[in-house]
Scaffold this active site. Structure first.
Site, PDB file in Angstrom:
ATOM      1  CB  CYS A   1      -0.904  -0.024   1.223  1.00  0.00           C
ATOM      2  SG  CYS A   1      -2.196   1.217   1.187  1.00  0.00           S
TER       3      CYS A   1
ATOM      4  CD  GLU B   1      -0.073  -3.340   2.443  1.00  0.00           C
ATOM      5  OE1 GLU B   1      -1.141  -2.833   2.020  1.00  0.00           O
ATOM      6  OE2 GLU B   1       0.971  -3.355   1.776  1.00  0.00           O
TER       7      GLU B   1
END
Length: 228
Positions: free
Chosen positions: A2, A106
């Site tokens: 991410c 994440e």
């Protein structure tokens, strides 16, 4: 991976850790690095004759790119294609760097809500992400983090993770050249034992939030994701 991570160590600490000359003019610690933010990196400078600790904008902008905003879409470079894609291949061949980090974030969806998790070494030691750098047409230093398939239980959180390089691989990565398969090999599964998967507060989802409280567990703490 991410698009969020933490890097909070001082220029003095990073210079010592990576045996690099500091040319950053000061670093600002961040517990919530987002795309296009300034971040520390370690690269080899021919002019300096060795490693330097520098600051780059997160999101690689190739020298030939006409739109500097394209960097926001190139914060990550996939290990599977980094040696061949035109946007990344020149930097992979000649302009590789290390991106210091404390850990990365994440999110896992739990019904209608998403739980944020922070991946970080249990002993508090720093991480070195494999990275690439480029100088944009506007003479702005930019960078990207190389990602690979998530290993072991980390795949339950996200299917990608940063390519983490241990100290004995730093010199080869920074040197340029080399065999892609060897340079891009993932960390040994045994190394996963030192990575903690920590549930953290939802505040990290807002880029305007920053501070050490972002990496502390929420109250009450959710049921943890099982790694193994």
């Amino acid at each position: 991976m991410c698009g969020r991570y933490a890097t909070t160590r001082s220029e003095a600490d990073l210079s010592r850790l990576f045996d690099a000359v500091d040319v950053t003019e000061g670093l600002t610690p961040s517990w919530n690095v987002a795309p296009t933010d300034p971040v520390p990196l370690v690269r080899v400078s021919k002019r300096r004759g060795g490693r330097v600790l520098d600051t780059a904008k997160w999101g690689l902008v190739p020298a030939w790119a006409k739109d500097p905003r394209s960097g926001g879409r190139m914060i990550n470079a996939r290990a599977e294609t980094v040696a061949t894609l035109p946007a990344f291949a020149p930097s992979f061949a000649r302009r590789r760097c290390l991106v210091p980090a404390d850990g990365w974030y994440e999110w896992v969806r739990d019904g209608k809500r998403k739980q944020a998790y922070y991946m970080t070494p249990r002993d508090g030691s720093p991480l070195a992400f494999a990275g690439l750098w480029s100088m944009s047409a506007a003479d702005v230093l930019t960078c990207s983090v190389v990602t690979t398939a998530a290993l072991g239980g980390l795949a339950r959180v996200h299917d990608r993770m940063p390519l983490i390089l241990p100290p004995d691989r730093w010199a080869d990565w920074l040197a340029g050249g080399g065999e892609p398969a060897e340079l891009l090999r993932p960390m040994p599964p045994a190394e996963l034992d030192r990575i903690e998967l920590r549930a953290v507060r939802p505040d990290v989802g807002n880029v305007r939030n920053n501070g050490p409280d972002l990496i502390t567990p929420p109250d009450p703490e959710p049921v943890p994701v099982t790694l193994f």
